[in-house]
Enzyme design. Structure first.
Site, PDB file in Angstrom:
ATOM      1  N   ASP A 180       0.815  -1.218   0.000  1.00  0.00           N
ATOM      2  CA  ASP A 180       0.000   0.000   0.000  1.00  0.00           C
ATOM      3  C   ASP A 180       0.851   1.271   0.000  1.00  0.00           C
ATOM      4  O   ASP A 180       2.022   1.246   0.364  1.00  0.00           O
ATOM      5  CB  ASP A 180      -0.881   0.041   1.258  1.00  0.00           C
ATOM      6  CG  ASP A 180      -2.023  -0.950   1.205  1.00  0.00           C
ATOM      7  OD1 ASP A 180      -2.030  -1.820   0.309  1.00  0.00           O
ATOM      8  OD2 ASP A 180      -2.911  -0.870   2.075  1.00  0.00           O
ATOM      9  N   HIS A 202       3.799  -2.327   3.067  1.00  0.00           N
ATOM     10  CA  HIS A 202       3.917  -0.997   2.449  1.00  0.00           C
ATOM     11  C   HIS A 202       5.236  -0.897   1.694  1.00  0.00           C
ATOM     12  O   HIS A 202       6.297  -1.075   2.311  1.00  0.00           O
ATOM     13  CB  HIS A 202       3.825   0.085   3.534  1.00  0.00           C
ATOM     14  CG  HIS A 202       2.526   0.083   4.271  1.00  0.00           C
ATOM     15  ND1 HIS A 202       2.270  -0.798   5.297  1.00  0.00           N
ATOM     16  CD2 HIS A 202       1.393   0.803   4.100  1.00  0.00           C
ATOM     17  CE1 HIS A 202       1.034  -0.596   5.741  1.00  0.00           C
ATOM     18  NE2 HIS A 202       0.475   0.368   5.032  1.00  0.00           N
TER      19      HIS A 202
HETATM   20 ZN    ZN Z   1      -2.532   3.199   3.315  1.00  0.00          ZN
END
Ligand code: ZN
Length: 225
Positions: A38, A182
């Site tokens: 993400d 991430h």
């Molecule tokens: Zn996020």
């Protein structure tokens, strides 16, 4: 120029598109796992794409619209190399407190940025911070987006440690799982070679979220997994 053109053509016709290779993996028959990243694209995303390409594995990127506008070529490359691209809204705000038109703007602006970069329709979205409710899900459905959450979150943004992130992924890995990470966290990208190696050793096929959904696909307005 002619020689170069012919070479490009022969490469294009002899190499099976990455999406087709992925389509051959049947997650109802083999052990699959989806790694998801993400908040990008960021400055470590290209390094991650290099690794995924080398290891011949696919991932899913839930990208933030404003960063897609800054680095469209990275997102274009990820899509071209067979990774799935999802909408993570335009400016990464928590959606439930927003007015309906603001939520729609967040989703639409991100989809537009992604579609401009990749030339492909966006079919899935992940709400920032995982904050969602029935209203947000309903609006996603109207925007033709499936909602994709996760089965395990590494909390890599808080761990910031290669060994701990690797341990977290291996602890969370399970068949048909969706792991949240991430690509904006450098230690996550640094940990990926060892993570991919170990997951392969454990028999996992690393696939995109749509590949995990299989032939029935992802339905707009439905929350997964
Ligand atoms: Zn996020």
């Amino acid at each position: 120029m002619v020689v170069h053109g012919l070479l490009a053509l022969s490469l294009a016709t002899s190499v099976l598109p990455a999406a087709d290779i992925q389509a051959k993996i049947d997650c109802s028959k083999v052990k699959c796992l989806a790694l998801t990243f993400d908040d990008g694209p960021g400055k470590h995303t290209r390094t991650l794409l290099d690794l995924l390409k080398k290891e011949k594995v696919k991932a899913t990127f839930f990208v933030t619209g404003k960063y897609v506008e800054e680095s469209p070529s990275v997102v274009r490359r990820a899509a071209r190399e067979g990774h799935a691209i999802g909408n993570h809204t335009y400016s990464h705000q928590s959606l439930p407190p927003l007015l309906a038109y603001e939520i729609i703007d967040e989703m639409r602006a991100a989809s537009t940025a992604i579609e401009d970069a990749t030339g492909k329709r966006v079919r899935m979205f992940r709400p920032p911070y995982g904050h969602t409710d029935q209203r947000v899900l309903g609006i996603a459905g109207e925007q033709d987006l499936a909602q994709v959450l996760w089965t395990g979150t590494t909390l890599d943004w808080s761990l910031r440690d290669v060994k701990k992130i690797k341990a977290a992924v291996l602890r969370l890995a399970r068949r048909d799982g969706v792991i949240l990470m991430h690509d904006t966290v450098p230690q996550t990208v640094q940990a990926m070679p060892a993570i991919v190696k170990e997951l392969k050793k454990r028999g996992y096929h690393l696939v995109t979220v749509p590949a995990l959904a299989g032939a029935k696909g992802l339905e707009a307005g439905v929350s997964y997994p």
